[in-house]
Design a protein around this motif. Structure first.
Motif, PDB file in Angstrom:
ATOM      1  N   CYS A 251       0.847  -1.209   0.000  1.00 55.13           N
ATOM      2  CA  CYS A 251       0.000   0.000   0.000  1.00 55.13           C
ATOM      3  C   CYS A 251       0.880   1.256   0.000  1.00 55.13           C
ATOM      4  O   CYS A 251       1.507   1.584   1.005  1.00 55.13           O
ATOM      5  N   ILE A 252       0.878   1.979  -1.122  1.00 53.55           N
ATOM      6  CA  ILE A 252       1.727   3.171  -1.219  1.00 53.55           C
ATOM      7  C   ILE A 252       1.251   4.257  -0.255  1.00 53.55           C
ATOM      8  O   ILE A 252       2.023   5.124   0.180  1.00 53.55           O
ATOM      9  N   GLY A 396     -12.118   3.892  -4.525  1.00 52.32           N
ATOM     10  CA  GLY A 396     -12.208   3.348  -3.174  1.00 52.32           C
ATOM     11  C   GLY A 396     -11.090   2.355  -2.898  1.00 52.32           C
ATOM     12  O   GLY A 396     -10.365   1.935  -3.800  1.00 52.32           O
ATOM     13  N   ALA A 451      -4.211   1.613  -6.249  1.00 53.59           N
ATOM     14  CA  ALA A 451      -5.571   1.493  -6.782  1.00 53.59           C
ATOM     15  C   ALA A 451      -6.466   2.673  -6.443  1.00 53.59           C
ATOM     16  O   ALA A 451      -7.331   3.039  -7.229  1.00 53.59           O
TER      17      ALA A 451
HETATM   18  S1  SF4 Z   1      -6.182   1.215  -2.696  1.00 50.20           S
HETATM   19 FE1  SF4 Z   1      -4.899   2.891  -1.897  1.00 50.20          FE
HETATM   20  S2  SF4 Z   1      -5.157   2.852   0.327  1.00 50.20           S
HETATM   21 FE2  SF4 Z   1      -5.930   0.885  -0.479  1.00 50.20          FE
HETATM   22  S3  SF4 Z   1      -4.188  -0.530  -0.367  1.00 50.20           S
HETATM   23 FE3  SF4 Z   1      -4.146   0.363  -2.407  1.00 50.20          FE
HETATM   24  S4  SF4 Z   1      -2.805   2.208  -2.212  1.00 50.20           S
HETATM   25 FE4  SF4 Z   1      -3.410   1.560  -0.132  1.00 50.20          FE
END
Ligand code: SF4
Length: 471
Positions: A251-252, A396, A451
């Protein structure tokens, strides 16, 4: 807690072996409070018996009510902080969850969200399963119990392995019985999970490495995607793979906003990544300004990077009231709004007559952003140019972060060329997706989930399976 930010759902901290397990876990979990403020809990093996203590409230409040007799008699423990989203805000949903299953007392704590929770719950309920909570975490225990009955005849960690193979989505987990602790990370490695050790032979596992600092653990390594790490009765650390490491999808947004700047997550220093984001933002979107000013606290390091790269002086024109939100934080909308307006106060002397380059780490709904711009203008800012150290949020998250509905995301509500006007800014620019990914060094860009920015979901969640992916 900020109304205009998405929220991390949970933080984990576990200890196996060594001295003073409860004190160590208390110190560790306290540093992870930012990952969830609604409920906290601990399950420990006290004189070889599994005990559970959990409640709504902050870590200090909940841990102050742990029976004093547990101290010094606890050999291993797992703990959790929770921010309620899916599953509601019932104290029932606080974690760890502890159950008795086929001769075992087992506890579990979870960070992340399962993408196939609805279909698994439906299947289990059809087979007669009864659920105590509305969380997806409880599903894992039911899958274990079912597997234990059908195939594994008492071998509980084999049953866990079997269950993990049926899960889709994001799950960093801690589990324990009276004599064993297990740490697990999903095959994509969405959420972080790190291992540390102590001089006295104890181990600590935590969502972020900052949890190791105060109790004095050394960072050893991360739990690998698709790995189970097991500390058995003799406390030796053993590794077992339940799935190959699929395409990594770290998760960035942990780097952009969630994780604490003193942590290493996914192999990079959060502090360094945030500063680089500010530097790249200054290269991509320069501005003529008198001062670079962060929105505290999370915009701080990107602002430092922006100021260093641009040569514009850094200053603090917004002062944070750290005493707001020290008591129990209700996740209700009204309470959150009140907190946000009380939290930041302008310092007129730093702002009056200046062209301000205001650095924000992200804009989600835009609601608090408008209020802050209004405050700066009211104390005499000459110009306000906002620079945001990540791209616009348009999608989302189904992997453990509480984002508002797509329609509520500012970037979807207002055309990009009108955004600055809608926020009453003189100019507005975001860090590009490639620019953001150039700031992480431990893995190549394709190893990160983006995402919520680009709609490219590494795992297709059930919720989107029957509908076209958003543009
Ligand atoms: S969608 Fe955004 S907040 Fe959710 S894991 Fe991926 S990068 Fe992280």
């Amino acid at each position: 807690m900020d109304l205009d930010k998405p929220h991390e759902e949970c933080g984990l901290c576990g200890v196996s072996g060594g001295e003073a397990a409860i004190e160590r876990i208390h110190m560790g979990l306290h540093t992870l409070q930012h990952r969830g403020q609604e409920a906290a809990g601990l399950m420990g093996s006290v004189d070889g018996e599994c005990r559970l203590h959990k409640d709504c409230g902050l870590v200090e409040q909940v841990f102050s009510r742990i029976p004093p007799s547990w101290h010094g008699r606890t050999s291993r423990a797992i703990s959790h902080v929770r921010y309620s989203t899916a599953g509601g805000s019932l104290s029932l949903n606080a974690q760890p969850i502890m159950v008795d299953m086929v001769g075992h007392r087992v506890g579990i704590a979870h960070n992340g969200t399962l993408c196939n929770a609805a279909s698994l719950r439906d299947e289990l309920q059809r087979e007669g399963a009864i659920f105590q909570t509305t969380t997806d975490t409880e599903l894992i225990l039911h899958l274990m119990a079912r597997s234990l009955m059908k195939h594994h005849n008492g071998l509980i960690w084999d049953a866990l392995e079997d269950s993990l193979k049926q899960l889709k989505g994001a799950f960093s987990l801690l589990l324990m019985t009276h004599d064993t602790m297990v740490a697990v990370r999903d095959p994509h490695g969405f959420r972080p999970l790190a291992i540390g050790d102590f001089d006295d032979g104890g181990y600590m596992v935590a969502s972020e490495t900052i949890a190791f600092n105060v109790p004095g653990a050394r960072y050893l390594r991360d739990v690998e995607p698709g790995e189970m790490v097991i500390w058995g009765p003799n406390n030796a650390m053993a590794s077992r793979r339940f799935a190959p490491c699929e395409k990594r999808a770290h998760c960035i947004f942990e780097h952009v906003y969630f994780a604490r700047p003193g942590s290493y997550v996914f192999g990079d220093s959060v502090y360094e990544v945030r500063k680089r984001m500010g530097r790249v933002l200054a290269q991509e979107s320069p501005v003529e300004a008198d001062v670079v000013m962060p929105i505290p606290d999370s915009g701080m390091y990107a602002a430092l990077g922006y100021a260093e790269e641009s040569g514009i002086p850094f200053d603090m024109g917004l002062s944070r009231n750290h005493y707001v939100g020290r008591t129990f934080i209700d996740p209700g909308l009204v309470s959150r709004r009140k907190l946000v307006t009380k939290k930041l106060q302008p310092i007129a002397e730093a702002i009056r007559g200046k062209r301000v380059c205001l650095i924000e780490d992200s804009i989600v709904r835009g609601s608090t952003c408008r209020a802050r711009v209004h405050t700066l203008r009211a104390v005499g800012a000459k110009e306000i140019h906002m620079r945001v150290s990540c791209p616009p949020h348009r999608h989302g998250c189904y992997f453990g972060i509480d984002f508002p509905e797509r329609e509520a995301l500012l970037a979807n509500k207002v055309a990009s060329d009108q955004l600055a006007r809608a926020l009453r800014l003189d100019s507005l620019a975001y860090l590009s997706r490639d620019g953001m990914l150039s700031c992480v060094k431990a893995f190549p860009p394709e190893a990160y989930c983006c995402a919520c920015f680009d709609g490219q979901y590494p795992v297709l969640p059930d919720q989107l399976a029957d509908s076209p992916l958003p543009e």
